[in-house]
Design an enzyme around this catalytic site. Sequence first.
Site, PDB file in Angstrom:
ATOM      1  N   ASP A 111       5.596 -18.124  48.595  1.00 36.85           N
ATOM      2  CA  ASP A 111       4.376 -17.367  48.311  1.00 36.85           C
ATOM      3  C   ASP A 111       4.177 -16.188  49.262  1.00 36.85           C
ATOM      4  O   ASP A 111       3.223 -15.426  49.102  1.00 36.85           O
ATOM      5  CB  ASP A 111       3.148 -18.290  48.368  1.00 36.85           C
ATOM      6  CG  ASP A 111       3.041 -19.179  47.138  1.00 36.85           C
ATOM      7  OD1 ASP A 111       3.797 -18.955  46.181  1.00 36.85           O
ATOM      8  OD2 ASP A 111       2.204 -20.099  47.147  1.00 36.85           O
ATOM      9  N   LYS A 154      -6.673 -21.686  48.389  1.00 29.63           N
ATOM     10  CA  LYS A 154      -6.670 -21.951  46.945  1.00 29.63           C
ATOM     11  C   LYS A 154      -5.882 -23.214  46.626  1.00 29.63           C
ATOM     12  O   LYS A 154      -6.347 -24.083  45.891  1.00 29.63           O
ATOM     13  CB  LYS A 154      -6.051 -20.755  46.212  1.00 29.63           C
ATOM     14  CG  LYS A 154      -5.651 -21.039  44.780  1.00 29.63           C
ATOM     15  CD  LYS A 154      -5.101 -19.823  44.087  1.00 29.63           C
ATOM     16  CE  LYS A 154      -3.596 -19.683  44.125  1.00 29.63           C
ATOM     17  NZ  LYS A 154      -2.867 -20.641  43.265  1.00 29.63           N
ATOM     18  N   ASN A 155      -4.671 -23.309  47.191  1.00 27.23           N
ATOM     19  CA  ASN A 155      -3.790 -24.407  46.800  1.00 27.23           C
ATOM     20  C   ASN A 155      -4.201 -25.751  47.392  1.00 27.23           C
ATOM     21  O   ASN A 155      -3.630 -26.789  47.037  1.00 27.23           O
ATOM     22  CB  ASN A 155      -2.337 -24.093  47.181  1.00 27.23           C
ATOM     23  CG  ASN A 155      -1.749 -23.022  46.271  1.00 27.23           C
ATOM     24  OD1 ASN A 155      -2.375 -22.611  45.298  1.00 27.23           O
ATOM     25  ND2 ASN A 155      -0.549 -22.558  46.601  1.00 27.23           N
ATOM     26  N   ARG A 208      -6.829 -13.910  41.151  1.00 28.27           N
ATOM     27  CA  ARG A 208      -6.601 -15.349  40.962  1.00 28.27           C
ATOM     28  C   ARG A 208      -6.523 -16.058  42.304  1.00 28.27           C
ATOM     29  O   ARG A 208      -6.922 -17.209  42.430  1.00 28.27           O
ATOM     30  CB  ARG A 208      -5.267 -15.576  40.227  1.00 28.27           C
ATOM     31  CG  ARG A 208      -5.326 -15.356  38.742  1.00 28.27           C
ATOM     32  CD  ARG A 208      -4.035 -15.839  38.114  1.00 28.27           C
ATOM     33  NE  ARG A 208      -3.688 -17.157  38.654  1.00 28.27           N
ATOM     34  CZ  ARG A 208      -2.468 -17.658  38.716  1.00 28.27           C
ATOM     35  NH1 ARG A 208      -1.460 -16.978  38.254  1.00 28.27           N
ATOM     36  NH2 ARG A 208      -2.253 -18.856  39.226  1.00 28.27           N
ATOM     37  N   ARG A 246       9.568 -23.443  35.488  1.00 27.65           N
ATOM     38  CA  ARG A 246       8.565 -24.323  36.074  1.00 27.65           C
ATOM     39  C   ARG A 246       8.250 -25.554  35.218  1.00 27.65           C
ATOM     40  O   ARG A 246       7.127 -25.724  34.738  1.00 27.65           O
ATOM     41  CB  ARG A 246       7.291 -23.539  36.387  1.00 27.65           C
ATOM     42  CG  ARG A 246       7.542 -22.402  37.340  1.00 27.65           C
ATOM     43  CD  ARG A 246       6.304 -21.695  37.756  1.00 27.65           C
ATOM     44  NE  ARG A 246       5.549 -22.396  38.770  1.00 27.65           N
ATOM     45  CZ  ARG A 246       4.485 -21.889  39.372  1.00 27.65           C
ATOM     46  NH1 ARG A 246       4.063 -20.698  39.057  1.00 27.65           N
ATOM     47  NH2 ARG A 246       3.839 -22.569  40.286  1.00 27.65           N
TER      48      ARG A 246
HETATM   49  C1  UD1 Z   1       2.955 -24.848  44.206  1.00 27.72           C
HETATM   50  C2  UD1 Z   1       1.961 -23.775  44.571  1.00 27.72           C
HETATM   51  C3  UD1 Z   1       2.604 -22.406  44.438  1.00 27.72           C
HETATM   52  C4  UD1 Z   1       3.893 -22.335  45.264  1.00 27.72           C
HETATM   53  C5  UD1 Z   1       4.809 -23.506  44.937  1.00 27.72           C
HETATM   54  C6  UD1 Z   1       6.015 -23.578  45.846  1.00 27.72           C
HETATM   55  C7  UD1 Z   1      -0.139 -24.791  43.939  1.00 27.72           C
HETATM   56  C8  UD1 Z   1      -1.302 -24.787  43.003  1.00 27.72           C
HETATM   57  N1  UD1 Z   1       0.834 -23.885  43.665  1.00 27.72           N
HETATM   58  O1  UD1 Z   1       3.321 -24.655  42.850  1.00 27.72           O
HETATM   59  O2  UD1 Z   1       1.671 -21.421  44.907  1.00 27.72           O
HETATM   60  O3  UD1 Z   1       4.586 -21.135  44.976  1.00 27.72           O
HETATM   61  O4  UD1 Z   1       4.090 -24.748  45.055  1.00 27.72           O
HETATM   62  O5  UD1 Z   1       5.627 -23.650  47.171  1.00 27.72           O
HETATM   63  O6  UD1 Z   1      -0.094 -25.530  44.888  1.00 27.72           O
HETATM   64  N2  UD1 Z   1      10.022 -28.254  39.579  1.00 27.72           N
HETATM   65  C9  UD1 Z   1      10.775 -28.978  38.678  1.00 27.72           C
HETATM   66  N3  UD1 Z   1      10.173 -30.045  38.051  1.00 27.72           N
HETATM   67  C10 UD1 Z   1       8.887 -30.405  38.274  1.00 27.72           C
HETATM   68  C11 UD1 Z   1       8.139 -29.671  39.204  1.00 27.72           C
HETATM   69  C12 UD1 Z   1       8.740 -28.599  39.848  1.00 27.72           C
HETATM   70  O7  UD1 Z   1      11.939 -28.673  38.433  1.00 27.72           O
HETATM   71  O8  UD1 Z   1       8.406 -31.381  37.667  1.00 27.72           O
HETATM   72  C13 UD1 Z   1      10.642 -27.105  40.292  1.00 27.72           C
HETATM   73  C14 UD1 Z   1       9.943 -25.774  40.006  1.00 27.72           C
HETATM   74  O9  UD1 Z   1      10.400 -25.190  38.814  1.00 27.72           O
HETATM   75  C15 UD1 Z   1      10.298 -24.976  41.244  1.00 27.72           C
HETATM   76  C16 UD1 Z   1      10.324 -26.053  42.336  1.00 27.72           C
HETATM   77  O10 UD1 Z   1      10.433 -27.289  41.664  1.00 27.72           O
HETATM   78  O11 UD1 Z   1      11.574 -24.408  41.111  1.00 27.72           O
HETATM   79  C17 UD1 Z   1       9.097 -26.094  43.218  1.00 27.72           C
HETATM   80  O12 UD1 Z   1       7.950 -26.055  42.410  1.00 27.72           O
HETATM   81  P1  UD1 Z   1       6.600 -26.799  42.786  1.00 27.72           P
HETATM   82  O13 UD1 Z   1       6.596 -27.194  44.217  1.00 27.72           O
HETATM   83  O14 UD1 Z   1       6.326 -27.854  41.772  1.00 27.72           O
HETATM   84  O15 UD1 Z   1       5.538 -25.632  42.568  1.00 27.72           O
HETATM   85  P2  UD1 Z   1       4.068 -25.822  42.057  1.00 27.72           P
HETATM   86  O16 UD1 Z   1       3.568 -27.139  42.509  1.00 27.72           O
HETATM   87  O17 UD1 Z   1       3.980 -25.468  40.617  1.00 27.72           O
END
Ligand code: UD1
Length: 421
Positions: A304, A22-23, A396, A121
């Site tokens: 995950d 999915k990701n 999902r 997030r």
């Molecule tokens: C992706 C995955 C999700 C997985 C996560 C962590 C997809 C579609 N989803 O989510 O399944 O659980 O990686 O491996 O690929 N953060 C910030 N600022 C930002 C972005 C992120 O502070 O602009 C923080 C988030 O709140 C979190 C951490 O960074 O605490 C990691 O999040 P991130 O790697 O961005 O997760 P996703 O990309 O949303």
Amino acid sequence: MECIEITGGRRLCGEVQVSGAKNAALPLIAATLLMPGRHALRNVPRLRDVTTIATLLEGFGVAITRQDETLFLDTRHLRHAEAPYDLVRTMRASILVLGPLLARLGRARVSLPGGCAIGARPVDQHLKGLAAMGAEIALRHGYIEASASRLRGVHFTFDIATVTGTENLLMAAALAEGTTVLENAAREPEVQNLAAGLRRMGCAIEGDGTPRLCIEGRRELRELDIDIIPDRVEAGTLLIAAAITGGTVTVRGCRAEHLGALLEKLEATGARLACGHDGVSVTAPERLRPVDITTLPYPGFPTDLQAQAMALLSLAAGDSVITETVFENRLLHTAELRRMGANIRVDGRTACVRGVPRLEGATVMATDLRASACLVLAGLAAANSTRVLRVYHLDRGYERLDEKLAKLGADIRRVRIPQGY
Ligand code: UD1
């Protein structure tokens, strides 16, 4: 509405095929927006999140058809660049269209994702990176409004390693003027799959799989044709399902090199593993040993798979400590596991799991995607019958998980229940 009903206690055994990730599918679908053309993505899983991003792209004017596991996307006639709140709120990864829309059309309007069950997030890193590339960004009425004539290459260091943040900037940089260097970039296999896709489209990228990505932007790209990698989270979930039932299962398509941290922990519990070029087999011991787990960005233990690992360790012979460092509120499933007889104490982001000899079936409620998988796994091992409510979370991100588990010998089925549960 549907729930999943499981009668626990059956050992799983046999072979199962893992679906596409999915990701990896979501960013590669978004990447087709970068170039007008007819693109083909192979091994795309049939999931609600894939349908959601497809609906989003159809709203932009993309024509999408599916033939078996291949998705064909015709992105020649984009007429709209707005990702509405109603879709974004159901899937935060919708933010992945921001970079490609902005790079191709010079503008994009994407609803700001809200917080979600597992944490706040934010998307500040996505926006900071795009602004550094020359985008004008404003937040108005709950929407991100971004514009730029042509993005320019930049040297950007993420404050925090973010998966979709890295993917958004990677896609934006593919059409930017000059070279972009991204430091403290995410190293996940799904980011590498995206980089491989962009390379096929003609973009020069180095460093994928390391924290430093170097992207040479192009004025034009080629059409995309690529295979989605196997889903390491689904594969890991199936391995844990085998281990929690005391079974022996081979997960075909599972790439051991993508699951190093999980396999190490499974071995530490006493499970026996055999890794081949076409999959991974696991044989569970009679009673599992406890292990400590700390979630980290790749190649660390994946957040995950944390909930599923907790279900497993709740049956280990001793105490395990699980620490969640990626998301601030991703231990919600502990309350439901406790209702099934697990002995878990939570202190902040740490859960102390004292293994119990057996879990009891109960009616439980999934709070998010991976929590729902955790409860299904617990149900497989529990005495008597378990009902997992809010199955839409599971759908999902897992392709027919219940059917795959049933083929391995689980007593599991979907049941219609009255609205309102
Ligand atoms: C992706 C995955 C999700 C997985 C996560 C962590 C997809 C579609 N989803 O989510 O399944 O659980 O990686 O491996 O690929 N953060 C910030 N600022 C930002 C972005 C992120 O502070 O602009 C923080 C988030 O709140 C979190 C951490 O960074 O605490 C990691 O999040 P991130 O790697 O961005 O997760 P996703 O990309 O949303």
